[in-house]
Design a protein around this motif. Structure first.
Motif, PDB file in Angstrom:
ATOM      1  N   GLY A  18       5.801  -0.055  -7.652  1.00 40.04           N
ATOM      2  CA  GLY A  18       5.194   1.248  -7.436  1.00 40.04           C
ATOM      3  C   GLY A  18       4.759   1.922  -8.713  1.00 40.04           C
ATOM      4  O   GLY A  18       4.269   3.047  -8.689  1.00 40.04           O
ATOM      5  N   GLU A  19       4.899   1.232  -9.832  1.00 36.02           N
ATOM      6  CA  GLU A  19       4.480   1.844 -11.085  1.00 36.02           C
ATOM      7  C   GLU A  19       3.014   1.561 -11.325  1.00 36.02           C
ATOM      8  O   GLU A  19       2.481   0.548 -10.917  1.00 36.02           O
ATOM      9  CB  GLU A  19       5.266   1.264 -12.258  1.00 36.02           C
ATOM     10  CG  GLU A  19       6.748   1.507 -12.185  1.00 36.02           C
ATOM     11  CD  GLU A  19       7.470   0.675 -13.230  1.00 36.02           C
ATOM     12  OE1 GLU A  19       8.661   0.419 -13.040  1.00 36.02           O
ATOM     13  OE2 GLU A  19       6.828   0.256 -14.206  1.00 36.02           O
ATOM     14  N   LYS A  20       2.419   2.466 -12.047  1.00 35.01           N
ATOM     15  CA  LYS A  20       1.009   2.269 -12.378  1.00 35.01           C
ATOM     16  C   LYS A  20       0.930   1.895 -13.850  1.00 35.01           C
ATOM     17  O   LYS A  20       1.544   2.540 -14.690  1.00 35.01           O
ATOM     18  CB  LYS A  20       0.294   3.588 -12.127  1.00 35.01           C
ATOM     19  CG  LYS A  20      -1.172   3.481 -11.984  1.00 35.01           C
ATOM     20  CD  LYS A  20      -1.714   4.790 -11.407  1.00 35.01           C
ATOM     21  CE  LYS A  20      -3.137   5.012 -11.865  1.00 35.01           C
ATOM     22  NZ  LYS A  20      -3.701   6.241 -11.345  1.00 35.01           N
ATOM     23  N   PRO A  21       0.141   0.895 -14.170  1.00 31.25           N
ATOM     24  CA  PRO A  21       0.027   0.541 -15.590  1.00 31.25           C
ATOM     25  C   PRO A  21      -0.493   1.734 -16.388  1.00 31.25           C
ATOM     26  O   PRO A  21      -1.339   2.492 -15.928  1.00 31.25           O
ATOM     27  CB  PRO A  21      -0.990  -0.602 -15.591  1.00 31.25           C
ATOM     28  CG  PRO A  21      -0.942  -1.166 -14.229  1.00 31.25           C
ATOM     29  CD  PRO A  21      -0.571  -0.054 -13.307  1.00 31.25           C
TER      30      PRO A  21
ATOM     31  N   GLU B 224       0.838  -1.201   0.000  1.00 26.84           N
ATOM     32  CA  GLU B 224       0.000   0.000   0.000  1.00 26.84           C
ATOM     33  C   GLU B 224       0.858   1.229   0.000  1.00 26.84           C
ATOM     34  O   GLU B 224       0.473   2.265  -0.502  1.00 26.84           O
ATOM     35  CB  GLU B 224      -0.928  -0.026   1.215  1.00 26.84           C
ATOM     36  CG  GLU B 224      -2.051  -1.008   1.011  1.00 26.84           C
ATOM     37  CD  GLU B 224      -2.966  -1.073   2.205  1.00 26.84           C
ATOM     38  OE1 GLU B 224      -4.005  -1.723   2.096  1.00 26.84           O
ATOM     39  OE2 GLU B 224      -2.637  -0.478   3.240  1.00 26.84           O
ATOM     40  N   GLY B 225       2.012   1.064   0.596  1.00 23.19           N
ATOM     41  CA  GLY B 225       2.917   2.194   0.522  1.00 23.19           C
ATOM     42  C   GLY B 225       3.434   2.397  -0.880  1.00 23.19           C
ATOM     43  O   GLY B 225       3.583   3.510  -1.353  1.00 23.19           O
ATOM     44  N   GLN B 226       3.635   1.301  -1.582  1.00 20.15           N
ATOM     45  CA  GLN B 226       4.224   1.424  -2.909  1.00 20.15           C
ATOM     46  C   GLN B 226       3.196   1.801  -3.957  1.00 20.15           C
ATOM     47  O   GLN B 226       3.419   2.665  -4.773  1.00 20.15           O
ATOM     48  CB  GLN B 226       4.857   0.095  -3.297  1.00 20.15           C
ATOM     49  CG  GLN B 226       6.147  -0.148  -2.576  1.00 20.15           C
ATOM     50  CD  GLN B 226       6.660  -1.534  -2.893  1.00 20.15           C
ATOM     51  OE1 GLN B 226       6.014  -2.274  -3.611  1.00 20.15           O
ATOM     52  NE2 GLN B 226       7.809  -1.881  -2.359  1.00 20.15           N
ATOM     53  N   ALA B 227       2.122   1.136  -3.927  1.00 20.88           N
ATOM     54  CA  ALA B 227       1.141   1.352  -4.993  1.00 20.88           C
ATOM     55  C   ALA B 227       0.601   2.757  -4.923  1.00 20.88           C
ATOM     56  O   ALA B 227       0.343   3.280  -3.874  1.00 20.88           O
ATOM     57  CB  ALA B 227       0.018   0.349  -4.852  1.00 20.88           C
TER      58      ALA B 227
END
Lengths: 531, 318
Positions: free
Chosen positions: A336-339, A270-273
């Motif tokens: 932590g990257e978002k698609p 949750e910290g990363q996303a």
């Protein structure tokens, strides 16, 4: 079965009695009700558990709940564990009622570590009377530590208390053996030496003094040795106790570890996303078990399941192979990257008070609702209409081909029709070619107003009297083969159909089933289909 | 001649309309539902040929995990969204008027929905926040919240005969039977040693309930004697994701699994597996049997395809 409850071991708790009586009553019919038996107006509901409370299960649960580690866990996980062991709600509630309060009292719960600690501490407090002060100080310290640990109610406190007790016991024994006794001996020798030095002066008193001192020293040494033995015994009993506790600990520690690792990875993810990081996937894989009752499961994963999970992807040999892009996306999220294909979508209602449109079709009865009773009617209606469809032009746009004139989704394989062998399968079925099948009874016409089926509330709220059939036949009604084969049935069913139509006010069909009628119905039905 | 419908996102659930034989709703989520948008498709089977046409599609900010048709309004459907909300759509209204409602109460993803087939006025939502909520279309807030499970609730199913009774399947490895008139669950079935992903009642014997679990098995239980299952159906190679009893046959049920197959079972016979379809090339996560057309079934999966076929035919035949 109604069984009499044995008297509860906790005589001070009067609750088990009324509960057991209530349970006995509920075994037969559920008329009445104790506050716990939650079945008021439902006579003999099969959806309620009516087993009596099983005393053996309750006592096992009490043992489980009395364990200090269990006491440190959230109540919901304790309940969940007991539920998975097959205990009923009543049994679990009873066990919770019986579990002793945190403050030590004379509860007969077996393996009560509090009692053990108390007895050992009592024993220890007695010993110092015979031994010099330093020996007494250690056991008293141990007792206070034990008490503190009990009050705090956390499993790790209990663990550390037990460990501390053990260590203190060892230390005491060692201390006594190695330090105190030699000191005593030295002291005794010193006293004796001093006495010898002063022998000339106090010859008279000396022997007696020396003797007394020696005797006292011997007694002290013996007492110290006894204390050492006692503490060793205490150690042994503690060890035994500890092994017993291990059995319970193994249950909880594994679960707690799983919980911890899960919460860690949740936090991490949750910290990363960047957004809601629901990185869940499916149950059998990645995910960290959230519940304390998780166990490694069949697909070879250990810690799994948690749909909502998040994932620390445990590699499992039997894990279902995930699509490659799935794994790529999971890794992206973990980094932590978002698609990049996610858009900003506003899916909120433009008008939260928007009225729903009026229904155009009345709800259909379900096939299982019309199985008995009006099922005959429905089926006959079907076949009758089917009869009329025979050979008619389907102004309805569906494919007319060699096999049959009905939508492709109703054609069935001959093989399947042979397999299906139901008694009622004589229906022509609007649904098609089946010869042996159970007629799906389901028809696209308005169900009768006076409910032969048990849906009074639905009927009132939803059904509106229809003057014209809305859903009668749709283009699916075609059964050229069957209908030709069953003229006799049809004629019998005509009567029923007439009655049905009168009562329904929906379908106007009289004896002859003029084709025109059914075509009209068809088209009307079709117009709805084209909606 | 079985048509296929390709969805842009990964399929999660497919449901036949209880009003229109040829209509289905499909729930899809982007990026396998991990993170991304979602879309609800309403599709129609063309009667003329093996073609599936999309009637309308609704985009959502988050993935859609399940969809259910209203039993009272033929054009209304509800969608379970991964952001914890439930969207209500009316296909008879223009797309720009949709959704008509957004019901946001669950604290976590809504994973399952079921509309009451007998009373037709209410529906249930199953959420990963461990709770189940009861809703009606005419109220913006839930009527009841049922909170007892110790873990995510994956699936909820109304009893086909008793309008107040429903069952819920949870990751806490239990199935609970509830009665909306009672404050708490009335029965707890510790059905499996692993998470239970789906449950469904037998339509012809309202005391029989089937459960599907991560342990690859499907068990049939009789609530009158729930300590021992009536039947255990083994055959799937991975977790069983969804099961559905046939609305037309007492003993028939269909299941779909992460082993990419859809299976048909007759739980009363020794060799229970009566059909297996392996048309999907990724996890098969949604399956449904039509209430209106006997033998018509549909499935969807992570391979972004929706198949509709008649039992006994090959879904891929074309």
């Amino acid at each position: 079965m109604a069984t009499t409850q044995p008297p509860s071991p906790n005589s001070n708790d009067d609750k088990p009695q009324p509960v057991s009586e209530a349970v006995q009553q509920s075994n037969q019919i559920q008329q009445d009700v104790s506050p716990d038996a939650t079945k008021q107006s439902v006579p003999a509901s099969v959806f309620v558990n009516s087993e009596p409370i099983r005393e053996d299960q309750v006592s096992n649960a009490v043992k489980f709940l009395s364990h200090p580690k269990v006491k440190g866990s959230p109540v919901i996980y304790r309940r969940s564990f007991l539920e998975r062991k097959g205990l009923t709600k009543e049994e679990i509630d009873e066990a919770f009622r019986r579990v002793p309060d945190p403050t030590p009292s004379s509860q007969p719960a077996s393996l009560n570590p509090d009692t053990q600690t108390k007895s050992s501490s009592n024993f220890q407090t007695q010993a110092p009377i015979q031994t010099p002060q330093p020996v007494a100080a250690a056991p008293t310290g141990i007792v206070s530590v034990g008490t503190v640990a009990r009050r705090q109610f956390h499993w790790y406190h209990a663990v550390s208390a037990v460990g501390l007790l053990a260590a203190s016991g060892c230390g005491t024994a060692l201390l006594i053996k190695k330090v105190i006794i030699p000191k005593l001996k030295l002291w005794v020798r010193k006293v004796v030496l001093e006495e010898e030095n002063d022998h000339a002066k106090k010859i008279d008193a000396k022997p007696s003094l020396a003797e007394e001192a020696a005797a006292a020293a011997k007694a002290a040494a013996a007492a110290a040795a006894d204390v050492a033995k006692a503490s060793q015994e205490m150690l042994n009993s503690k060890n035994e106790e500890r092994t017993r506790f291990e059995e319970f600990m193994n249950l909880m520690v594994a679960q707690v570890q799983e919980m911890k690792s899960m919460s860690n990875s949740i936090r991490k993810l949750e910290g990363q996303a960047s957004s809601s990081g629901r990185t869940f996937s499916d149950h059998d894989d990645h995910r960290v078990t959230a519940s304390s009752t998780k166990q490694p499961y069949a697909n070879g994963k250990v810690d799994v399941n948690v749909q909502p999970g998040r994932s620390s992807t445990p590699p499992a040999s039997a894990e279902p192979p995930h699509p490659k892009s799935y794994i790529e996306i999971m890794e992206m999220i973990q980094r932590g990257e978002k698609p990049s294909n996610i858009r900003e979508v506003n899916d909120m209602p433009p008008n939260p008070n928007q009225q729903l449109s009026n229904p155009r079709i009345a709800p259909r009865t379900k096939p299982w609702e019309t199985q008995n009773g009006s099922s005959q009617v429905l089926r006959s209606q079907t076949s009758a209409e089917g009869l009329n469809q025979n050979g008619q032009d389907n102004g309805l746009n569906y494919l007319v081909d060699d096999e049959s004139s009905m939508p492709w989704w109703q054609r069935k394989n001959v093989r399947i029709t042979e397999i299906e062998n139901e008694d009622e399968a004589k229906a022509a079925g609007p649904y098609g070619v089946r010869t042996n099948e159970l007629a799906p009874v389901q028809r696209s016409w308005v169900p009768p107003q006076p409910p032969p089926v048990a849906m009074p509330e639905a009927a009132e709220a939803i059904r509106r009297p229809k003057s014209a059939p809305k859903e009668t036949a749709t283009q699916e009604q075609l059964a050229d083969d069957q209908t030709a084969a069953r003229p006799s049935e049809v004629s019998d069913e005509l009567q029923r159909i007439t009655k049905m139509s009168e009562s329904a006010g929906a379908v106007e069909m009289n004896g002859g089933f003029p084709s025109g009628n059914s075509i009209a119905i068809q088209e009307e039905g079709n117009s709805h289909e084209g909606n | 001649m079985m048509p296929v419908f390709k969805t842009p996102f990964n399929g999660y659930s497919v449901r036949f309309s209880p009003f229109y034989e040829s209509r289905l709703a499909v729930a899809t989520a982007q990026n396998f539902g991990i993170l991304g948008n979602g879309r609800v498709h309403v599709i129609d089977l063309a009667p003329t040929g093996p073609v599936i046409n999309e009637l309308v599609a609704f985009d959502t900010a988050d993935g859609v995990y399940d969809v259910a048709w209203s039993e009272s309004h033929d054009s209304v459907l509800v969608a379970a969204i991964a952001d914890g909300s439930i969207k209500v759509y009316d296909t008879a209204l223009p797309p720009q008027s949709n959704p008509v409602r957004s019901l946001k109460e669950h604290a976590r993803e809504v994973h399952g929905l079921d509309y009451n087939p007998t009373r037709r006025d209410s529906f249930l939502s199953a959420s990963w926040d461990d709770s189940i909520k009861l809703w009606t279309l005419d109220r913006p807030a839930s009527l009841r919240t049922f909170r007892e499970h110790a873990y995510c609730v994956y699936s909820v199913a109304w009893n086909p005969k008793h309008a107040d009774v429903f069952a819920s399947a949870s990751g806490d490895c239990t199935v609970r039977i509830w009665d909306v008139r009672e404050p708490g669950s009335t029965m707890i079935i510790p059905g499996h040693e692993h998470e239970i992903l789906s449950c469904d009642w037998n339509k012809y014997d309202e005391c029989l309930i089937a459960t599907a679990s991560v342990d690859k098995s499907i068990k049939i239980w009789d609530v009158r004697n729930y300590r021992v299952p009536v039947s255990v159906l083994n055959g799937h190679g991975y977790a069983v994701r969804k099961i559905k009893f046939s609305p037309h046959r007492r003993n028939l049920l269909v299941s779909c699994s992460y082993d990419m197959t859809v299976c048909l079972w007759d739980f009363m016979v020794e060799d229970a597996l009566v059909g297996r379809y392996d048309h999907h090339t990724e996890f098969a996560v949604g399956v449904d049997l039509s209430v209106l057309v006997d033998g018509l079934m549909a499935s969807t999966g992570w391979d972004e395809l929706v198949y509709v076929w008649q039992q006994g035919m090959d879904p891929r035949a074309s």
